[in-house]
Design an enzyme around this catalytic site. Structure first.
Site, PDB file in Angstrom:
ATOM      1  N   GLY A   1       4.848  18.896 -11.623  1.00 50.20           N
ATOM      2  CA  GLY A   1       5.785  18.978 -10.479  1.00 50.20           C
ATOM      3  C   GLY A   1       4.911  18.881  -8.973  1.00 50.20           C
TER       4      GLY A   1
ATOM      5  N   GLY B   1       3.437  14.496 -14.134  1.00 50.80           N
ATOM      6  CA  GLY B   1       3.827  13.249 -14.166  1.00 50.80           C
ATOM      7  C   GLY B   1       3.332  12.401 -12.989  1.00 50.80           C
TER       8      GLY B   1
ATOM      9  NE  ARG C   1      11.773   8.950  -7.245  1.00 52.01           N
ATOM     10  CZ  ARG C   1      11.450   9.735  -6.034  1.00 52.01           C
ATOM     11  NH1 ARG C   1      10.943   8.757  -5.058  1.00 52.01           N
ATOM     12  NH2 ARG C   1      11.385  10.768  -5.746  1.00 52.01           N
TER      13      ARG C   1
ATOM     14  CE1 TYR D   1      17.020  12.237  -8.444  1.00 56.54           C
ATOM     15  CE2 TYR D   1      15.308  10.410  -8.466  1.00 56.54           C
ATOM     16  CZ  TYR D   1      16.114  11.688  -9.220  1.00 56.54           C
ATOM     17  OH  TYR D   1      15.990  11.329 -10.626  1.00 56.54           O
TER      18      TYR D   1
ATOM     19  CB  CYS E   1      28.416  -5.951  -6.297  1.00 60.49           C
ATOM     20  SG  CYS E   1      27.760  -7.990  -6.380  1.00 60.49           S
ATOM     21  CD  GLU E   2      27.343   0.322  -7.000  1.00 58.83           C
ATOM     22  OE1 GLU E   2      27.973   1.278  -6.353  1.00 58.83           O
ATOM     23  OE2 GLU E   2      27.808   0.106  -8.216  1.00 58.83           O
TER      24      GLU E   2
ATOM     25  CE1 TYR F   1       9.979  11.323 -13.563  1.00 59.94           C
ATOM     26  CE2 TYR F   1       8.811  11.749 -11.588  1.00 59.94           C
ATOM     27  CZ  TYR F   1       9.265  12.099 -12.791  1.00 59.94           C
ATOM     28  OH  TYR F   1       8.527  13.168 -13.473  1.00 59.94           O
TER      29      TYR F   1
HETATM   30  N1  LLP Z   1       7.556  19.014 -17.307  1.00 61.08           N
HETATM   31  C1  LLP Z   1       8.911  19.073 -17.439  1.00 61.08           C
HETATM   32  C2  LLP Z   1       9.318  19.979 -18.288  1.00 61.08           C
HETATM   33  C3  LLP Z   1       9.766  18.178 -16.497  1.00 61.08           C
HETATM   34  O1  LLP Z   1      11.059  18.256 -16.579  1.00 61.08           O
HETATM   35  C4  LLP Z   1       9.159  17.494 -15.482  1.00 61.08           C
HETATM   36  C5  LLP Z   1       9.735  16.175 -14.765  1.00 61.08           C
HETATM   37  C6  LLP Z   1       7.871  16.933 -15.460  1.00 61.08           C
HETATM   38  C7  LLP Z   1       6.998  17.831 -16.299  1.00 61.08           C
HETATM   39  C8  LLP Z   1       6.826  16.056 -14.478  1.00 61.08           C
HETATM   40  O2  LLP Z   1       7.177  16.362 -13.144  1.00 61.08           O
HETATM   41  P1  LLP Z   1       6.534  15.645 -12.293  1.00 61.08           P
HETATM   42  O3  LLP Z   1       5.252  16.171 -12.544  1.00 61.08           O
HETATM   43  O4  LLP Z   1       6.476  14.194 -12.252  1.00 61.08           O
HETATM   44  O5  LLP Z   1       6.982  16.095 -11.003  1.00 61.08           O
HETATM   45  N2  LLP Z   1      13.253  11.216 -11.304  1.00 61.08           N
HETATM   46  C9  LLP Z   1      13.020  12.273 -10.430  1.00 61.08           C
HETATM   47  C10 LLP Z   1      12.203  13.362 -10.862  1.00 61.08           C
HETATM   48  C11 LLP Z   1      12.676  14.174 -12.165  1.00 61.08           C
HETATM   49  C12 LLP Z   1      11.799  15.295 -12.766  1.00 61.08           C
HETATM   50  C13 LLP Z   1      12.014  15.558 -13.827  1.00 61.08           C
HETATM   51  N3  LLP Z   1      11.489  16.437 -14.709  1.00 61.08           N
HETATM   52  C14 LLP Z   1      12.515  11.818  -9.085  1.00 61.08           C
HETATM   53  O6  LLP Z   1      12.207  10.166  -9.329  1.00 61.08           O
HETATM   54  O7  LLP Z   1      11.766  12.177  -8.172  1.00 61.08           O
END
Ligand code: LLP
Length: 459
Positions: free
Chosen positions: A278, A314, A351, A355, A380-381, A409
């Site tokens: 996160g 991530g 994204r 979002y 086409c959107e 992502y």
């Molecule tokens: N651990 C768990 C259990 C998770 O669900 C996630 C992300 C992470 C770690 C890694 O989170 P990060 O460090 O990347 O924030 N597609 C969305 C983000 C979805 C995140 C889902 N879970 C976007 O493009 O912002």
């Protein structure tokens, strides 16, 4: 379309982390990217390059659209976070979902990372990139029995269990496989988080993720009595793109209190505290998380416990380290507005449309003039845009545009919508570039399809 714009303005003015794109671009210095060298993308004589490698050269050789990643930037982020936690036993388990290319996984493995996976597919990738079972934490709210079996057979470090039902199934499956399942309970820490979009909140009360906080002790008691479960840790994930410490601090405090209660109930084997991912990066002028301060907060709370901290970053590792490189196809004016039509669409980077996410958009060659335009793709959107009403370089057809901070992502959420082949991924390292995902071909699009099925009758 108008509604989309209104929503963006509304969210922009409400959220702390999402800044109004218009307000920011009007007031900020041009090409801020050159100030964030840790992304790997810098400007020399007005031309954007990746760690000194020409993006125009890559685009000419590989074609567009294409994702380009700086390995140096990924490794540097890894080292920063790793160092911030240097005072306590810890390991970074890269969250594969953010960008799951084998080459990137392999490089992070060589840095010392483990992985956080959420599917059998990610488990397969992790193995293909050289990770062994003990490098893997298996998260996810809906694991199947097949995935559980695969994880147990491989000998993963731990499985983060998100419900009592899942625990029951895992206990049975572990019995069938003849293994004791190492389990961390994923607790919903029920903290308020300020993420740019509601879809990236996870640790708030009432979400599908984790075991409700006030039920965890009971579930832990059950886990302790199960024959095929070993309770080895506690886990949380508060959300994504979080730049404040409070959610981690509060969530961690709750987890540590639970640990005491669970140990009072007889647990002797708690070793891991998985604090999730996160950590925020900067998409524009928002503050990324202060990593050293994050490290201090976590260290202060966890050091006295002797537990090993696992972090699942991530976006923090790869978000700023990648761009989407796209070529301008056409320019047009319509309804008094300017459009820049590029060859990348929402199927390549979803994204912005999914979002309302903000990505900086710049000409690879900066232009003297600026223009206010919608940067849109060929899909086409009406929701197919990379940026709306943006003050950007006045890039003519044939020239390149970079959509920044697309390393997390981006490619992983791409689809074949409109029967568009998925685009290649390129890494840059040490003055060289290499294709690590080839561009799909038209025949790839229909590879799994049949003109007519093999008809069968249900028995
Ligand atoms: N651990 C768990 C259990 C998770 O669900 C996630 C992300 C992470 C770690 C890694 O989170 P990060 O460090 O990347 O924030 N597609 C969305 C983000 C979805 C995140 C889902 N879970 C976007 O493009 O912002």
């Amino acid at each position: 379309m108008l509604e989309v714009r209104r929503q963006i303005r509304r969210r922009g003015s409400l959220g702390k982390s999402i800044l109004s794109p218009l307000a920011v671009e009007a007031g900020s210095p041009l090409h801020m990217v050159s100030e964030t060298a840790e992304s790997g993308f810098t400007r020399d004589n007005g031309i954007l390059s990746c760690d000194g490698v020409s993006l125009e050269g890559i685009a000419d050789a590989v074609g567009t659209p294409v994702y380009v990643y700086s390995i140096a930037a990924i490794e540097s982020q890894y080292r920063r976070l790793d160092a911030a936690l240097g005072g306590i036993p810890h390991r970074l388990h890269y969250s594969v979902k953010a960008s799951s290319n084998l080459a990137i996984l392999n490089r992070l493995r060589m840095c010392g990372a483990g992985v956080d996976i959420v599917s059998g597919g990610e488990m397969y990738r992790a193995q293909a990139a050289g990770f062994s079972g003990s490098d893997i934490v298996f998260s996810g709210v809906g694991k199947t029995e097949r995935e559980m079996k695969e994880a147990l057979t491989l000998g993963v470090l731990m499985i983060n269990v998100e419900s009592e039902d899942e625990l029951d199934v895992l206990d049975r499956v572990a019995g069938e496989v003849g293994k004791k399942a190492p389990v961390a309970l994923r607790v919903n820490p029920e903290v308020m988080v300020d993420t740019p979009h509601p879809y990236t909140q996870t640790g708030v009360k009432g979400m599908k993720f984790g075991i409700p906080f006030d039920e965890t002790l009971v579930v832990a008691g059950r886990a302790l009595r199960m024959n095929n479960i070993e309770l080895v840790g506690l886990d949380m994930h508060v959300g994504s793109q979080i730049s404040q410490f409070e959610p981690y601090e509060i969530g961690l405090g709750r987890l540590l209190q639970l640990k005491i209660d669970i140990e009072r109930a007889g647990a002797r084997s708690l070793r891991y505290l998985d604090i999730g991912g996160g950590l925020a990066v900067s998409y524009d002028s928002e503050h990324p998380i202060d990593v050293m301060e994050f490290g201090r907060v976590v260290t202060r709370l966890v050091a006295p416990t002797g537990l090993k901290v696992l972090v699942e970053p991530g976006r923090f590792l790869v978000g700023n380290a990648g761009i989407l490189l796209t070529r301008v196809l056409y320019r047009k004016r319509s309804g008094g507005k300017e459009f820049i039509i590029v060859d990348a669409g929402m199927n390549d980077l979803i994204r912005p449309s999914h979002y309302n996410a903000y990505h900086r958009i710049e000409g690879v060659r900066s232009t003297a003039g600026r223009v206010t335009a919608d940067i849109v793709g060929p899909i086409c959107e009406s929701g197919d845009f990379l940026g709306l009403e943006r003050v950007v370089d006045d890039v003519p057809p044939g020239e390149l545009i970079a959509v920044l901070s697309a390393g997390a992502y981006g490619f992983v959420m791409a689809s074949n919508y409109n029967s568009r082949p998925r685009i290649p991924e390129v890494i840059v390292d040490n003055g060289r570039y290499g294709v690590v995902t080839e561009r799909e071909t038209y025949s790839d699009l229909v590879r799994k399809e049949r003109l007519a099925p093999e008809w069968r009758k249900v028995q």
